[in-house]
Enzyme design. Structure first.
Site, PDB file in Angstrom:
ATOM      1  CE  LYS A 120      43.881  30.877  43.188  1.00  0.00           C
ATOM      2  NZ  LYS A 120      43.792  32.271  43.213  1.00  0.00           N
ATOM      3  CG  ASP A 138      42.237  33.668  48.102  1.00  0.00           C
ATOM      4  OD1 ASP A 138      42.233  33.281  49.298  1.00  0.00           O
ATOM      5  OD2 ASP A 138      41.576  34.635  47.713  1.00  0.00           O
TER       6      ASP A 138
END
Ligand code: SF4
Length: 219
Positions: A120, A138
């Site tokens: 991420k 997220d």
């Protein structure tokens, strides 16, 4: 979601916010990388509060190493998991100096080899610092993807891969910002604000949340 609906979904988000930006404050790719590492399980606002003074003094990996672990911990002690994050920031700064000429690498493999940097974080840095069409999934994007039907998946990676497949141009470069902001401010975790959502008619989530009841007017 049908292809035409996906296009319309992004078209509306883009029209409402033509130039979306990350809410994390940074002045260069190195500071962005540090800010994203610090933002795991923390709010952007909380990270910004802690990094303003830090980034006024530290703009390079060398300066971070010179600052040292204890002083860094003092700067970021209001952020969750700050002990581990401070160690990672010092270690990744040392790795940038040793292996990358003090520059932030612009490729996923190079980024993911750095301490504290996962998929991420790499996706955010690739997108924001280098303009790559990546989708940093997220908690907000995971929720929006699943609720709307835009990109359903049981894991962040599954949602990311579906978004990558489903998201058309010209929306790909900014898609992840639109989805994060939509999740943060409208499609909220506890109570999505469907009554004021500009993509409600395209979204699969049911039942839609009604507007809050107006407070009774005093006699
Ligand atoms: S209609 Fe509701 S659930 Fe669907 S995207 Fe909008 S806020 Fe989220």
């Amino acid at each position: 979601m049908k292809k035409a609906d996906v296009f319309e979904f992004y078209r509306r988000l883009a029209e409402a916010n033509p130039h979306p930006e990350t809410e994390l404050e940074s002045g260069n790719p190195y500071q962005l990388l540090v800010a994203v590492v610090l933002s795991a399980q923390a709010t952007d606002a909380g990270v910004n509060k802690a990094t303003r003074a830090l980034f006024a003094a530290v703009t390079t990996p060398e300066q971070m190493v010179a600052l040292g672990l204890d002083a860094l911990k003092q700067h970021i002690r209001t952020i969750g998991l700050f002990n581990t994050k401070a160690k990672n920031v010092i270690a990744l700064s040392q790795a940038l100096i040793a292996d990358h000429g003090s520059q932030v690498p612009d490729d996923r493999a190079g980024l993911e080899r750095l301490p504290g940097v996962g998929r991420k974080t790499a996706n955010v840095v690739l997108n924001v610092a280098f303009g790559a069409e990546t989708f940093a999934v997220d908690t907000h994007i995971f929720r929006v993807g699943n609720r709307t039907g835009l990109a359903r998946g049981k894991t962040p990676l599954a949602v990311e891969l579906k978004l990558d497949k489903a998201t058309p141009q010209p929306f790909r470069p900014h898609a992840h910002h639109w989805l994060i902001l939509h999740g943060r401010y409208v499609c909220k975790a506890r109570r999505p604000e469907c009554w004021r959502c500009i993509v409600a008619d395209l979204c699969a989530y049911k039942p839609k949340t009604p507007p809050p009841k107006a407070a009774p007017t005093p006699p």
